[in-house]
Design a protein around this motif. Structure first.
Motif, PDB file in Angstrom:
ATOM      1  N   ASP A  40     -53.931 -63.991   9.785  1.00 39.21           N
ATOM      2  CA  ASP A  40     -54.091 -65.453   9.845  1.00 39.21           C
ATOM      3  C   ASP A  40     -53.987 -65.977  11.273  1.00 39.21           C
ATOM      4  OD1 ASP A  40     -54.384 -65.598   7.066  1.00 39.21           O
ATOM      5  OD2 ASP A  40     -52.208 -65.748   6.786  1.00 39.21           O
ATOM      6  N   GLY A  41     -54.449 -65.177  12.231  1.00 40.26           N
ATOM      7  CA  GLY A  41     -54.439 -65.609  13.622  1.00 40.26           C
ATOM      8  C   GLY A  41     -53.093 -65.526  14.300  1.00 40.26           C
ATOM      9  N   GLN A  42     -52.043 -65.069  13.601  1.00 39.27           N
ATOM     10  CA  GLN A  42     -50.719 -64.995  14.202  1.00 39.27           C
ATOM     11  C   GLN A  42     -50.535 -63.641  14.877  1.00 39.27           C
ATOM     12  OE1 GLN A  42     -47.381 -65.215  11.541  1.00 39.27           O
ATOM     13  NE2 GLN A  42     -45.898 -65.560  13.178  1.00 39.27           N
ATOM     14  N   VAL A  43     -49.901 -63.662  16.042  1.00 33.52           N
ATOM     15  CA  VAL A  43     -49.593 -62.443  16.780  1.00 33.52           C
ATOM     16  C   VAL A  43     -48.121 -62.452  17.166  1.00 33.52           C
ATOM     17  CG1 VAL A  43     -51.923 -62.144  17.693  1.00 33.52           C
ATOM     18  CG2 VAL A  43     -50.255 -63.480  18.998  1.00 33.52           C
ATOM     19  N   LEU A  44     -47.554 -61.259  17.270  1.00 32.45           N
ATOM     20  CA  LEU A  44     -46.226 -61.050  17.828  1.00 32.45           C
ATOM     21  C   LEU A  44     -46.394 -60.199  19.074  1.00 32.45           C
ATOM     22  CD1 LEU A  44     -44.150 -60.160  14.622  1.00 32.45           C
ATOM     23  CD2 LEU A  44     -44.460 -62.403  15.673  1.00 32.45           C
ATOM     24  N   PHE A  45     -45.616 -60.490  20.120  1.00 28.96           N
ATOM     25  CA  PHE A  45     -45.754 -59.691  21.337  1.00 28.96           C
ATOM     26  C   PHE A  45     -44.464 -59.695  22.134  1.00 28.96           C
ATOM     27  CE2 PHE A  45     -47.193 -63.962  22.516  1.00 28.96           C
ATOM     28  CZ  PHE A  45     -46.542 -64.187  23.725  1.00 28.96           C
ATOM     29  N   THR A  46     -44.362 -58.733  23.020  1.00 24.56           N
ATOM     30  CA  THR A  46     -43.265 -58.659  23.981  1.00 24.56           C
ATOM     31  C   THR A  46     -43.809 -58.951  25.369  1.00 24.56           C
ATOM     32  OG1 THR A  46     -43.606 -56.252  24.106  1.00 24.56           O
ATOM     33  CG2 THR A  46     -41.845 -57.050  22.676  1.00 24.56           C
ATOM     34  N   SER A  47     -42.981 -59.596  26.171  1.00 25.08           N
ATOM     35  CA  SER A  47     -43.367 -59.984  27.522  1.00 25.08           C
ATOM     36  C   SER A  47     -42.344 -59.433  28.492  1.00 25.08           C
ATOM     37  CB  SER A  47     -43.448 -61.510  27.644  1.00 25.08           C
ATOM     38  OG  SER A  47     -43.688 -61.895  28.980  1.00 25.08           O
ATOM     39  N   GLY A  48     -42.830 -58.657  29.481  1.00 29.95           N
ATOM     40  CA  GLY A  48     -41.928 -58.036  30.431  1.00 29.95           C
ATOM     41  C   GLY A  48     -41.060 -59.018  31.199  1.00 29.95           C
ATOM     42  N   PRO A  49     -41.660 -60.013  31.894  1.00 26.85           N
ATOM     43  CA  PRO A  49     -40.833 -60.921  32.692  1.00 26.85           C
ATOM     44  C   PRO A  49     -39.884 -61.778  31.863  1.00 26.85           C
ATOM     45  CG  PRO A  49     -43.131 -61.001  33.389  1.00 26.85           C
ATOM     46  CD  PRO A  49     -43.088 -60.234  32.110  1.00 26.85           C
ATOM     47  N   GLU A  50     -40.360 -62.280  30.720  1.00 28.91           N
ATOM     48  CA  GLU A  50     -39.562 -63.199  29.921  1.00 28.91           C
ATOM     49  C   GLU A  50     -38.598 -62.465  29.001  1.00 28.91           C
ATOM     50  OE1 GLU A  50     -39.576 -66.347  30.450  1.00 28.91           O
ATOM     51  OE2 GLU A  50     -41.264 -66.352  31.832  1.00 28.91           O
ATOM     52  N   GLY A  51     -39.014 -61.309  28.476  1.00 28.78           N
ATOM     53  CA  GLY A  51     -38.171 -60.571  27.549  1.00 28.78           C
ATOM     54  C   GLY A  51     -38.183 -61.189  26.167  1.00 28.78           C
ATOM     55  N   GLY A  52     -37.600 -60.473  25.213  1.00 28.23           N
ATOM     56  CA  GLY A  52     -37.516 -60.973  23.856  1.00 28.23           C
ATOM     57  C   GLY A  52     -38.796 -60.759  23.073  1.00 28.23           C
ATOM     58  N   LEU A  53     -38.805 -61.226  21.824  1.00 31.06           N
ATOM     59  CA  LEU A  53     -39.960 -61.143  20.948  1.00 31.06           C
ATOM     60  C   LEU A  53     -40.552 -62.537  20.786  1.00 31.06           C
ATOM     61  CD1 LEU A  53     -41.693 -59.375  19.034  1.00 31.06           C
ATOM     62  CD2 LEU A  53     -40.124 -60.047  17.189  1.00 31.06           C
ATOM     63  N   TRP A  54     -41.882 -62.636  20.921  1.00 29.06           N
ATOM     64  CA  TRP A  54     -42.566 -63.918  20.917  1.00 29.06           C
ATOM     65  C   TRP A  54     -43.558 -63.980  19.753  1.00 29.06           C
ATOM     66  CZ3 TRP A  54     -41.959 -67.821  24.752  1.00 29.06           C
ATOM     67  CH2 TRP A  54     -41.057 -67.469  25.753  1.00 29.06           C
ATOM     68  N   SER A  55     -43.774 -65.195  19.273  1.00 28.89           N
ATOM     69  CA  SER A  55     -44.748 -65.451  18.219  1.00 28.89           C
ATOM     70  C   SER A  55     -45.720 -66.520  18.706  1.00 28.89           C
ATOM     71  CB  SER A  55     -44.046 -65.918  16.937  1.00 28.89           C
ATOM     72  OG  SER A  55     -44.979 -66.365  15.970  1.00 28.89           O
ATOM     73  N   ALA A  56     -46.991 -66.383  18.303  1.00 31.58           N
ATOM     74  CA  ALA A  56     -47.988 -67.378  18.688  1.00 31.58           C
ATOM     75  C   ALA A  56     -49.150 -67.303  17.710  1.00 31.58           C
ATOM     76  CB  ALA A  56     -48.487 -67.145  20.112  1.00 31.58           C
TER      77      ALA A  56
END
Length: 716
Positions: free
Chosen positions: A591-607
Motif C-alpha cells: 500500500d505504498g508504505q515503506v520501512l527503512f533505516t537511515s545511517g545518519p539519523e538512526g532508528g527505524l523510519w516509516s513513510a
C-alpha cells in the motif's frame, strides 16, 4: 636485441611492451591495465572508429556484463591523463551512437627491447600467444619466489610463536620503539576490551592500563615510548552501544588520558604515528564530507586543524588503514572503493603522488612495512578467508605467506619480526524457534566453509545464501535442512545479500565488478539460471529488496557520497531516487508504505511513497536509535518487525554485554524481547529472514570469537 612497437601521439610516447605512456621524462599514470588496453586498441585500429561492442570484445574478452560504466571510465581516465600534457589538444573524439577514434595520428617508432618476440598484437580474444607465454613465465617466477624453492633470495618465514593465551580475545598488538614491550587490547568473555601491556619476551603477567566502561583498542606507541595513542568507543546512555568515538593519548607513568581527536562511531578507526613523533594519522571524516579519509594531526600543537590528505566528496572512495615508512617520507594506506573492493596505495608525502600496489583485494585487515622499506606485509579477507601477503614495491610482485587467520599485523621496530592476532572467523546460518518455550540460537547450516546472508522463499521452501565452498563467494540454494544443495553462480568474486522475489522466480544480489571499480546489481532467473545486470549502473549498491508485486527493485545506492534509496523499474529500465533522506536498507510493506533505516539519523523510519513525485509522505521515526541501532539485521513479516538490539555492560540490566533479538508490532507499537545471543555473534552486515511455516528467524552467526597474539619473522 629486437624491436618492439612504440607510438608517438603528438609529444606522447606509448610503448606497447612496457605498457607505458610517457612525455619526456614524465610517465603518465593510467592506474588500471584496462585503460592502457583501451588506448592500445584505439591506436591499433586507427584511423577506424571503434565501437563499444568492439571494445568489449577486444579489451574485456567479450564479457558483456561489463556495461557502459567501465568503457566510460576508461575513456575518461585516458583523456584526463593525456590532458596533463596539453589540455588544448583533443586526443580522442566520440561519435554518438558509433564509437571512439583517435584524433591524433599515432606514428610508429622502433624501440629497443632486451626481450625477443616482445611485440604484442591485439587479437580478437584480447590476448596473443606471446602475451600468454610472458604471463605464464611471470606466474612461474612468482611461485618460485614466494611459494618455495632453493634460491637463497627467497623469503623464509619462521614458525609462528604464540605470545598470549588468555580467556577471551587478545588483538591489535603493537610493540614499543625499544622492541621490549607489547601493548594490546584484551576483551574478556562477554566484556568490552581494555588496554594491557606486558614484556614482549617471556610470559609475564600483563598490566591493565584502562578500566572504563568503554571499549579501548587500536594502541599505537608514541615515538618516545612514553605513551600510547588509542581509540575509545562506547555509549553514554544505559542501553546504547558505541555512541561516541575518541582518539586518546595515555601517559604510561601516570595513566593520565587526553583526547586528541574525534573519530567515526560506525567505522573501524586506525592510527599511525610518524617516526618523528610529530604527527598522528587517523582515518575519520568531518561535517560536509561523507567518505572517510586520512587526517594528519600536529601532535606538537593539537589545537591546529587536522590536515586531510585524502580527497573529499568528489571522490568515490574512502581511505582507511595506514602505515608510515621508517624514514617518514611515504605513507602506505588502504582505499575502499566500494563495499566489496579495498586495495593498498602508496603516497609520497613530499610530492603528493600516489600509486596503486594491489588489485582484486576485498577487505584489508592491516598493513606494515618491512625493516628495509622495500616491502609491505598485509592481511586481507577474500571470499571469507583471511590471508597474509607481501608486496614488493620495486617489482610489484605479490606473494602469500602461510599464516592462518591473521589480522592486526604490525612490525617489531628495528627488526623483520611481526606481531599479529589470529583467531576463528567462521560464519554460518542459525535460527531461532520463535514458537518454542526456550529460544536459543541453533545452527542450521554449519560446515567447514563460510555461509552467510540466507533468505527464505516460501514458494520454493528453499534458502538462497552466500558460501565460499568453491573457493570464491558464490550464490547457493538448498532446502531448509541444507539438502539438495546447488551452486547458482560462478562469478569468481564476491557476492552478498541475495533476496528472493515474492513469486520466487528471481533472486537479486550484489556482486563485485572485477572489470571496474564499484560493484554491480544482478538478477538471476531461478528457472533458467540466466544472470542480467540492472541498468542504469551506479558505483555502489547495498541490500536490494523487492516491491510486493515484484515490479520494482529497491536498493541503497551510493555514487561516492551518502546512500540514498533508489527504485528500479525492471521492465521499463527506469531508475528513480526516492526522497532526500539517506537510506541504508528499505523494505516495502504494501500500500505504498515503506520501512527503512537511515545511517545518519538512526532508528527505524516509516513513510508513504508519493507516486507522483517519489517523495516521502507521513515520514516519521517509529523506533529511536537507542532501541533500534541495527542498519541491516532486521526483517518484516506481516505486522511484526524483527531486529537486533545491543547493550553495553550493565549490571542493572544483567545482559552481560549481550545482544537481544527483538520483535516490534506495527499495529500496537509493543516491543518484545525474544532471545539473548552472545555479544558480537551476529554478523552486522547480513540480514534477518523469517520462515513462516516454522516460525523461525534466520540470521548469520559468527563463531564465538577467540583470538590470540602471535609473532613471526621474515628472513631473506
Amino acid at each position: 636485441m629486437s624491436n618492439v612497437s612504440e607510438y608517438e601521439l603528438g609529444g606522447v610516447r606509448v610503448n606497447l611492451e612496457a605498457q607505458s605512456v610517457c612525455h619526456g621524462e614524465q610517465r603518465l599514470e593510467l592506474s588500471q591495465k584496462k585503460y592502457f588496453d583501451v588506448l592500445q586498441c584505439l591506436i591499433e585500429q586507427y584511423p577506424n572508429w571503434v565501437t563499444r561492442e568492439q571494445l568489449i570484445e577486444l579489451v574485456w574478452a567479450g564479457n558483456h556484463y561489463v556495461g557502459d560504466k567501465a568503457i566510460n571510465n576508461a575513456i575518461w581516465h585516458i583523456r584526463k591523463s593525456l590532458a596533463e600534457i596539453d589540455p588544448d589538444v583533443q586526443y580522442i573524439v566520440t561519435k554518438r551512437g558509433h564509437g571512439y577514434r583517435l584524433a591524433v595520428e599515432p606514428v610508429l617508432r622502433e624501440a629497443a627491447s632486451p626481450e625477443p618476440n616482445a611485440v604484442r598484437s591485439f587479437p580478437a580474444n584480447g590476448w596473443g600467444l606471446g602475451a600468454g607465454l610472458l604471463l605464464l613465465t611471470a606466474v612461474l617466477s612468482w611461485l618460485l619466489v614466494w611459494r618455495g624453492g632453493a634460491d637463497s633470495s627467497e623469503i623464509q618465514l619462521t614458525p609462528a610463536e604464540r605470545l598470549t593465551n588468555y580467556p577471551g580475545s587478545e588483538f591489535a598488538p603493537a610493540v614499543d620503539p625499544s622492541g621490549q614491550w607489547l601493548a594490546f587490547a584484551w576483551a574478556r568473555p562477554n566484556q568490552v576490551s581494555d588496554l594491557y601491556i606486558r614484556a614482549l619476551a617471556g610470559d609475564g603477567e600483563p598490566r591493565q592500563l584502562t578500566f572504563s566502561e568503554q571499549s579501548e583498542h587500536g594502541p599505537e606507541w608514541a615515538a618516545d615510548g612514553k605513551g600510547i595513542y588509542y581509540v575509545e568507543r562506547g555509549g553514554v546512555e544505559q542501553d546504547t552501544v558505541q555512541s561516541t568515538c575518541r582518539v586518546k593519548y595515555l601517559e604510561l607513568a601516570t595513566l593520565a588520558r587526553n583526547t586528541i581527536s574525534d573519530c567515526i562511531v560506525d567505522l573501524n578507526t586506525h592510527l599511525a604515528v610518524h617516526p618523528s613523533g610529530s604527527t598522528l594519522a587517523v582515518n575519520r571524516s568531518e561535517p560536509g564530507i561523507f567518505n572517510s579519509g586520512i587526517y594528519l594531526i600536529d601532535l606538537k600543537d593539537p589545537s591546529f586543524p587536522a590536515r586531510r590528505v585524502s580527497c573529499g566528496d568528489e571522490c568515490k572512495y574512502e581511505d582507511r588503514d595506514m602505515a608510515f615508512s621508517s624514514d617518514g617520507t611515504r605513507l602506505a594506506f588502504t582505499r575502499r572503493s566500494d563495499l566489496l573492493s579495498e586495495n593498498i596505495y602508496l603516497r609520497d608525502l613530499r610530492s603528493g603522488e600516489e600509486r596503486q600496489l594491489t588489485r582484486d583485494e576485498s577487505d584489508i585487515k592491516s598493513l606494515s612495512w618491512d625493516n628495509s622499506d622495500r616491502r609491505i606485509v598485509y592481511t586481507s579477507k577474500v571470499a571469507g578467508k583471511r590471508r597474509t601477503r607481501v608486496v614488493d614495491l620495486e617489482s610489484g610482485e605479490i606473494g602469500d605467506l602461510e599464516l592462518q587467520g591473521a589480522s592486526s599485523l604490525s612490525r617489531v621496530p628495528g627488526s623483520n619480526r611481526f606481531v599479529y592476532s589470529a583467531g576463528n572467523t567462521g560464519k554460518f546460518i542459525s535460527y531461532l524457534d520463535l514458537g518454542g518455550d526456550l529460544k536459543a540460537a541453533m545452527p542450521l547450516l554449519h560446515a567447514n566453509f563460510n555461509q552467510r546472508s540466507a533468505h527464505y522463499s516460501p514458494v520454493h521452501r528453499k534458502l538462497v545464501y552466500c558460501a565460499n565452498e568453491s573457493g570464491a563467494m558464490e550464490l547457493w540454494v538448498s532446502n531448509l535442512d541444507g539438502s539438495e544443495r546447488e551452486q547458482l553462480t560462478s562469478l569468481g568474486g564476491e557476492v552478498v545479500t541475495p533476496r528472493w522475489s515474492n513469486r520466487g522466480d528471481r533472486i537479486v544480489f550484489v556482486a563485485s565488478d572485477r572489470a571496474e571499480d564499484g560493484n554491480q546489481l544482478l538478477v538471476i532467473d531461478f528457472a533458467t539460471r540466466a544472470i542480467s545486470k540492472v541498468e542504469p549502473e551506479h558505483h555502489n549498491y547495498s541490500h536490494p529488496t523487492w516491491s510486493p508485486d515484484d515490479r520494482y527493485l529497491f536498493a541503497s545506492v551510493s555514487d561516492g557520497g551518502e546512500y540514498f534509496a533508489h527504485r528500479f523499474d525492471l521492465a521499463a529500465g527506469v531508475d528513480e531516487t526516492l526522497g532526500d533522506m539517506p537510506v541504508m536498507k528499505l523494505l516495502s510493506v504494501g500500500d505504498g508504505q515503506v520501512l527503512f533505516t537511515s545511517g545518519p539519523e538512526g532508528g527505524l523510519w516509516s513513510a508513504e511513497l508519493d507516486p507522483a513525485g517519489l517523495a516521502w509522505k507521513n515520514l516519521r521515526q517509529i523506533l529511536s536509535p537507542e532501541v533500534f541501532a541495527s542498519l541491516f539485521n532486521w526483517d518484516v513479516y506481516g505486522e511484526r518487525v524483527f531486529f537486533q538490539r545491543n547493550f553495553r555492560r550493565n549490571s542493572q540490566r544483567n545482559t552481560g554485554g549481550q545482544s537481544q533479538v527483538m520483535a516490534f508490532d506495527l499495529s500496537s507499537g509493543d516491543t518484545t524481547a525474544l532471545a539473548l545471543v552472545p555479544r558480537g555473534s551476529l554478523d552486522r552486515l547480513s540480514d534477518f529472514s523469517y520462515v513462516p511455516e516454522r516460525d523461525w528467524l534466520l540470521f548469520t552467526q559468527r563463531e564465538s570469537y577467540q583470538s590470540d597474539i602471535y609473532q613471526f619473522e621474515l628472513r631473506d
